[in-house]
Design an enzyme around this catalytic site. Structure first.
Site, PDB file in Angstrom:
ATOM      1  N   ARG A  47      -2.257   4.691  -1.481  1.00  0.00           N
ATOM      2  CA  ARG A  47      -1.418   3.794  -2.294  1.00  0.00           C
ATOM      3  C   ARG A  47      -0.920   2.654  -1.427  1.00  0.00           C
ATOM      4  O   ARG A  47      -0.411   2.864  -0.328  1.00  0.00           O
ATOM      5  CB  ARG A  47      -0.235   4.544  -2.899  1.00  0.00           C
ATOM      6  CG  ARG A  47       0.617   3.586  -3.735  1.00  0.00           C
ATOM      7  CD  ARG A  47       1.612   4.273  -4.592  1.00  0.00           C
ATOM      8  NE  ARG A  47       2.385   3.281  -5.361  1.00  0.00           N
ATOM      9  CZ  ARG A  47       3.307   3.602  -6.212  1.00  0.00           C
ATOM     10  NH1 ARG A  47       3.588   4.865  -6.445  1.00  0.00           N
ATOM     11  NH2 ARG A  47       3.966   2.665  -6.862  1.00  0.00           N
ATOM     12  N   ARG A  59      -2.242   1.856  -9.464  1.00  0.00           N
ATOM     13  CA  ARG A  59      -2.052   2.610  -8.229  1.00  0.00           C
ATOM     14  C   ARG A  59      -3.021   3.777  -8.157  1.00  0.00           C
ATOM     15  O   ARG A  59      -3.355   4.381  -9.177  1.00  0.00           O
ATOM     16  CB  ARG A  59      -0.628   3.098  -8.094  1.00  0.00           C
ATOM     17  CG  ARG A  59      -0.203   4.012  -9.229  1.00  0.00           C
ATOM     18  CD  ARG A  59       1.250   3.979  -9.461  1.00  0.00           C
ATOM     19  NE  ARG A  59       1.587   2.800 -10.214  1.00  0.00           N
ATOM     20  CZ  ARG A  59       2.640   2.665 -10.962  1.00  0.00           C
ATOM     21  NH1 ARG A  59       3.507   3.613 -11.072  1.00  0.00           N
ATOM     22  NH2 ARG A  59       2.873   1.568 -11.623  1.00  0.00           N
TER      23      ARG A  59
END
Length: 153
Positions: free
Chosen positions: A86, A95
């Site tokens: 991430r 994400r």
């Protein structure tokens, strides 16, 4: 792991192999000191929330037990997010993995980094539906508490 507090985490991914990202996050949670994943909801594909012009998510909720205090558990899940790839983008953006602390027993906490219980649990179906799957009484208690806050006293 002598804590009897029920801890619930929300997980989501909308980039890459989304189910594999959730499985990797769950496996990483199991390696944290004094922490064990107890059960996990079904994975569900859900539309994006907040910013809708992005790929669909796969979401789940996990119940864990942990010897880590809430702030330490938050730091550990943020580290897992970084390890799984991430990178910071923008609020509600795409994400690889997102892990949110939803509930840590009956604790109430409000700091700049962490609010418990998570303030939007009942507003987001992608959170409360999988939570209700593995802990329906928890969702019912949250609903009752929300109603009591709104009703005139």
């Amino acid at each position: 792991m002598d804590s009897d507090e029920r801890i619930f985490l929300g997980l989501g991914s909308n980039l890459g192999d989304r189910p594999a990202n959730l499985r990797a996050a769950l496996a990483s949670l199991d390696t944290l000191p004094g922490t064990r994943v107890v059960r996990v909801s079904e994975f569900r594909e859900t539309p994006p929330w907040g910013v809708v012009d992005q790929p669909s998510f796969v979401n789940a909720v996990a119940e864990v037990v942990s010897a880590l205090a809430p702030e330490a558990l938050l730091a550990a899940v943020k580290q897992i997010e970084r390890e799984l790839g991430r990178t910071p983008t923008y609020r509600w953006g795409p994400r690889v993995i997102d892990i949110d602390l939803l509930l840590y027993g009956d604790r109430r906490l409000e700091t700049p980094a962490l609010t418990l219980p998570h303030p939007a649990i009942l507003e987001r179906a992608f959170v409360w539906e999988p939570l209700a799957e593995i802990a329906p009484e928890v969702v019912e208690n949250l609903r009752r508490a929300a109603l009591s806050l709104r009703s005139p006293g």
